[in-house]
Write a protein that holds these residues in place. Sequence first.
Motif, short mmCIF file in Angstrom:
data_model
loop_
_atom_site.label_atom_id
_atom_site.label_comp_id
_atom_site.label_asym_id
_atom_site.label_seq_id
_atom_site.Cartn_x
_atom_site.Cartn_y
_atom_site.Cartn_z
N THR A 7 0.85 -1.17 0.00
CA THR A 7 0.00 0.00 0.00
C THR A 7 0.89 1.23 0.00
OG1 THR A 7 -1.57 -1.23 1.31
CG2 THR A 7 -1.91 1.12 1.17
N SER A 66 -10.48 5.16 -10.88
CA SER A 66 -11.53 5.62 -9.97
C SER A 66 -11.06 5.63 -8.52
CB SER A 66 -12.77 4.74 -10.09
OG SER A 66 -12.51 3.43 -9.62
N PHE A 67 -9.87 5.04 -8.25
CA PHE A 67 -9.38 5.00 -6.88
C PHE A 67 -8.90 6.37 -6.42
CE2 PHE A 67 -5.68 4.77 -4.05
CZ PHE A 67 -6.29 4.25 -2.93
N HIS A 69 -6.78 8.05 -3.23
CA HIS A 69 -5.95 7.71 -2.07
C HIS A 69 -6.47 8.46 -0.84
CE1 HIS A 69 -2.43 6.32 0.08
NE2 HIS A 69 -2.27 7.54 0.52
N SER A 74 -5.52 2.28 2.26
CA SER A 74 -6.72 2.47 1.47
C SER A 74 -6.63 1.80 0.11
CB SER A 74 -7.05 3.95 1.32
OG SER A 74 -6.02 4.64 0.66
N PHE A 75 -5.45 1.77 -0.49
CA PHE A 75 -5.33 1.17 -1.81
C PHE A 75 -5.51 -0.35 -1.73
CE2 PHE A 75 -2.55 -0.33 -5.41
CZ PHE A 75 -3.51 -0.10 -6.37
N SER A 77 -7.10 -1.95 0.51
CA SER A 77 -8.52 -2.18 0.81
C SER A 77 -9.38 -2.03 -0.43
CB SER A 77 -8.98 -1.20 1.89
OG SER A 77 -8.28 -1.42 3.09
N TRP A 78 -9.03 -1.05 -1.26
CA TRP A 78 -9.79 -0.83 -2.50
C TRP A 78 -9.64 -2.03 -3.43
CZ3 TRP A 78 -8.58 -0.51 -7.70
CH2 TRP A 78 -9.58 0.03 -8.54
N ARG A 81 -11.64 -4.92 -1.97
CA ARG A 81 -13.09 -4.72 -2.05
C ARG A 81 -13.62 -4.85 -3.48
NH1 ARG A 81 -12.98 -0.21 -0.11
NH2 ARG A 81 -13.27 1.09 -1.97
N VAL A 82 -12.93 -4.20 -4.42
CA VAL A 82 -13.39 -4.23 -5.80
C VAL A 82 -13.32 -5.65 -6.36
CG1 VAL A 82 -12.82 -3.50 -8.15
CG2 VAL A 82 -12.92 -1.82 -6.32
N SER A 110 -19.35 -1.31 -6.60
CA SER A 110 -19.69 -0.65 -5.34
C SER A 110 -20.61 -1.49 -4.46
CB SER A 110 -20.37 0.70 -5.62
OG SER A 110 -21.56 0.51 -6.36
#
Length: 202
Positions: A7, A66-67, A69, A74-75, A77-78, A81-82, A110
């Motif tokens: 990350t 679309s991410f 920071h 957070s990255f 996690s993104w 999640r995605v 989402s």
Amino acid sequence: MLQTPETRLSLLASLKNPHADEAWTDFDALYRPLVIRVAQAKGLQHADAEDLAQEVLMTVRRTIESFEHRGDGSFRSWLFRVTRNLVVNRLTRTSGPTGSGDSKVQKALSQQPADDDPTATLFLLEYRRARFKQAAANVKSQFALTTWQAFWLTAIEEQPVDHVARKLGKTPGAVRVARCRVIAKLRDEVAIDDDSEILLRR
């Protein structure tokens, strides 16, 4: 040696670069086998599971812009999640492809699966295993063999400390210290989050 995607903003910038082959190779190495295992566990044949993995990873690659920071972690996690949302929705809620980039894809990205969704639970378990496997491969060479064995036998195989101490010719205290050293290094390696920390709580 394979490096787990970290990350950090430099990796984010690399992944946003369409020519960043090394960064995408690292990303692919973590998530492709994970998606295939989940898909096969849900009943897909191997070829179909591979197609799904390719479809999901290409969709993630197209949506990286679309991410936003928002701080450390957070990255990762993104990405988690995605990828999870695409897999869950593809396996449980949709019958068509997810790779077109239209509004249906954005909705799938989402949509948050329910906490008790079996596919989401399976994805999380496989993610934990994949993260741990990569971290273990990266740090094992940094320890003496007996130190690694003390960790593996007690934390992973759950053998009693006293039994392992006798087997390795160490004191129980030395076995506990060795285990703690390896766990600390693994935590550093994966910048561990709450979802994967369960692997290292023993």
